[in-house]
Structure formats: structure tokens, C-alpha cells
Design a protein around this motif. Structure first.
Motif, PDB file in Angstrom:
ATOM      1  N   ASN A 278       7.576 -12.129   0.540  1.00  0.00           N
ATOM      2  CA  ASN A 278       7.092 -11.284  -0.562  1.00  0.00           C
ATOM      3  C   ASN A 278       5.688 -11.686  -1.007  1.00  0.00           C
ATOM      4  OD1 ASN A 278       9.305  -9.581  -0.643  1.00  0.00           O
ATOM      5  ND2 ASN A 278      10.380 -10.829  -2.154  1.00  0.00           N
ATOM      6  N   GLU A 279       5.419 -12.965  -1.038  1.00  0.00           N
ATOM      7  CA  GLU A 279       4.085 -13.455  -1.402  1.00  0.00           C
ATOM      8  C   GLU A 279       3.048 -12.975  -0.385  1.00  0.00           C
ATOM      9  OE1 GLU A 279       1.730 -17.714  -2.013  1.00  0.00           O
ATOM     10  OE2 GLU A 279       3.798 -17.716  -1.278  1.00  0.00           O
ATOM     11  N   TYR A 280       3.404 -13.032   0.878  1.00  0.00           N
ATOM     12  CA  TYR A 280       2.496 -12.600   1.939  1.00  0.00           C
ATOM     13  C   TYR A 280       2.165 -11.116   1.782  1.00  0.00           C
ATOM     14  CZ  TYR A 280       0.372 -12.352   6.561  1.00  0.00           C
ATOM     15  OH  TYR A 280      -0.515 -12.189   7.591  1.00  0.00           O
ATOM     16  N   VAL A 281       3.193 -10.308   1.552  1.00  0.00           N
ATOM     17  CA  VAL A 281       2.989  -8.870   1.372  1.00  0.00           C
ATOM     18  C   VAL A 281       2.171  -8.598   0.110  1.00  0.00           C
ATOM     19  CG1 VAL A 281       4.166  -6.672   0.932  1.00  0.00           C
ATOM     20  CG2 VAL A 281       5.024  -8.221   2.705  1.00  0.00           C
ATOM     21  N   GLU A 282       2.470  -9.289  -0.976  1.00  0.00           N
ATOM     22  CA  GLU A 282       1.700  -9.121  -2.218  1.00  0.00           C
ATOM     23  C   GLU A 282       0.227  -9.434  -1.988  1.00  0.00           C
ATOM     24  OE1 GLU A 282       3.698 -11.658  -5.022  1.00  0.00           O
ATOM     25  OE2 GLU A 282       5.466 -10.348  -5.076  1.00  0.00           O
ATOM     26  N   ASN A 283      -0.055 -10.488  -1.227  1.00  0.00           N
ATOM     27  CA  ASN A 283      -1.450 -10.839  -0.928  1.00  0.00           C
ATOM     28  C   ASN A 283      -2.161  -9.713  -0.173  1.00  0.00           C
ATOM     29  OD1 ASN A 283      -1.259 -13.320  -2.191  1.00  0.00           O
ATOM     30  ND2 ASN A 283      -0.859 -14.440  -0.308  1.00  0.00           N
ATOM     31  N   ILE A 284      -1.452  -9.090   0.763  1.00  0.00           N
ATOM     32  CA  ILE A 284      -2.043  -7.958   1.493  1.00  0.00           C
ATOM     33  C   ILE A 284      -2.334  -6.812   0.528  1.00  0.00           C
ATOM     34  CG2 ILE A 284      -1.579  -6.124   3.187  1.00  0.00           C
ATOM     35  CD1 ILE A 284      -0.004  -8.223   4.820  1.00  0.00           C
ATOM     36  N   LEU A 285      -1.354  -6.505  -0.318  1.00  0.00           N
ATOM     37  CA  LEU A 285      -1.491  -5.363  -1.228  1.00  0.00           C
ATOM     38  C   LEU A 285      -2.552  -5.590  -2.312  1.00  0.00           C
ATOM     39  CD1 LEU A 285       2.286  -4.429  -1.651  1.00  0.00           C
ATOM     40  CD2 LEU A 285       0.552  -3.192  -0.318  1.00  0.00           C
ATOM     41  N   GLU A 286      -2.777  -6.829  -2.690  1.00  0.00           N
ATOM     42  CA  GLU A 286      -3.720  -7.125  -3.776  1.00  0.00           C
ATOM     43  C   GLU A 286      -5.120  -7.491  -3.289  1.00  0.00           C
ATOM     44  OE1 GLU A 286      -1.728 -10.195  -5.958  1.00  0.00           O
ATOM     45  OE2 GLU A 286      -0.108  -8.832  -6.578  1.00  0.00           O
ATOM     46  N   ASP A 287      -5.308  -7.631  -1.996  1.00  0.00           N
ATOM     47  CA  ASP A 287      -6.594  -8.045  -1.445  1.00  0.00           C
ATOM     48  C   ASP A 287      -7.637  -6.948  -1.654  1.00  0.00           C
ATOM     49  OD1 ASP A 287      -8.719  -9.132  -0.092  1.00  0.00           O
ATOM     50  OD2 ASP A 287      -7.706  -9.230   1.854  1.00  0.00           O
TER      51      ASP A 287
END
Length: 180
Positions: free
Chosen positions: A61-70
Motif C-alpha cells: 500500500n505504501e508503494y502504491v501511495e508513493n506512485i499516486l502521490e508522486d
């Protein structure tokens, strides 16, 4: 010496009145903490993503959040929208598939399970002391660390020492003047 006797009297009282956490005597306290270890797919509790480019491991989830917030995202708006929908559904397999198909980073999933363990090199005579240690050293442990009562099974010297500490009449020693 009187300070030592006072210490032993206070320790004796604490040993006799503390919670036993359902452990037989002789008992002592250690610390139990938790860590994530690799397991097989299907037996896992969580998935982490190892990124070869970053040399780091991230919870899915952290990895996906990083993609979405980049803000410097390399993905199209359509790709991000698709990932957002998958993320909101909390669909682990779909997130992994999206990452596999779309992420340019050299990544792979790591399936993990949380396990408890006795923290090495911890041994306390009282639960209070163990709790105080956690409080003073919490930066070394996870938020889940806690005291853990253990029995020193078939340890006759430990048994004898703790029995002496719990039953010896320290007041008698002071009254008799044996300690100056």
C-alpha cells in the motif's frame, strides 16, 4: 550495606506481589516483539515490494501511495486512475498485476508473515523493570513490544535464588545487628 538490605526488602515485596502472568515459579520477564519474515504466497499476511532501483522494500500500500502521490509521475492520468480504483478496492492481486505491467522500476513482490520472538539479551526479575526498560528504550522496538513472563524450568539455582529473595527475613538481619 543498609541500602543493599533496603533494596532487597523492596525487591522481595515486589516479587511477592507482582502479577505472575500465569507462569510457574521460578519466573522472570523477557520482552516479546514482532517482525516480518518472508513466506510463500497464500500463507502471507502482507506483501511488500522490493525495488531494485531504490534498493528498498516497501509495504504494498505504501508503494502504491508513493506512485499516486508522486508529483513528477511518469504515468498517464488514465494509468493513475486505474491504479487509484484498484487501490480503493484494496485488491492486492490487481495492485501487484498493475505494478508488474506498468512500473518501469525493477520490482518484485515479497510475501510476508508477522512472527513473534523473544528479544535476545533481555531478562528482568520484575515485570515493572521490564516495562520501564521498554519505556526508556522504545526506539529499539516496534510499537507491539511487550513484557513476556517466562519460567526458568529445571533451573535449580535460579529457583533457590528467587526463593531466598522472596522468603528471607531481612528484618531479622537488621534487628540482630548482623549488618552494620
Amino acid at each position: 550495606m543498609n541500602k543493599d538490605i533496603q533494596f532487597l526488602k523492596e525487591l522481595q515485596e515486589e516479587l511477592k506481589t507482582q502479577d505472575t502472568d500465569c507462569q510457574a515459579a521460578p519466573r522472570f520477564w523477557a520482552l516479546m516483539d514482532y517482525r516480518w519474515r518472508e513466506t510463500t504466497e497464500g500463507e502471507h499476511e502482507r506483501v511488500s515490494i522490493y525495488s531494485s532501483d531504490a534498493g528498498e522494500c516497501y509495504e504494498l500500500n505504501e508503494y502504491v501511495e508513493n506512485i499516486l502521490e508522486d508529483e513528477y509521475n511518469i504515468y498517464t492520468e488514465e494509468m493513475l486512475e486505474e491504479l487509484r480504483e484498484i487501490y480503493e478496492l484494496d485488491d492486492e492481486s490487481e495492485m501487484l498485476e498493475w505494478i508488474d505491467e506498468n512500473d518501469n522500476d525493477d520490482t518484485f513482490p515479497i510475501f510476508e508473515i508477522e512472527e513473534s520472538f523473544i528479544v535476545p539479551n533481555t531478562m528482568f526479575l520484575t515485570k515493572k523493570e521490564a516495562k520501564e526498560h521498554i519505556k526508556q528504550n522504545q526506539h529499539h522496538y516496534t510499537k507491539k513490544v511487550h513484557t513476556y513472563a517466562m519460567t526458568a524450568w529445571r533451573a535449580p539455582k535460579v529457583q533457590r535464588l528467587l526463593t531466598i529473595l522472596e522468603t528471607f527475613d531481612w528484618d531479622f538481619i537488621e534487628k540482630e545487628g548482623a549488618v552494620k
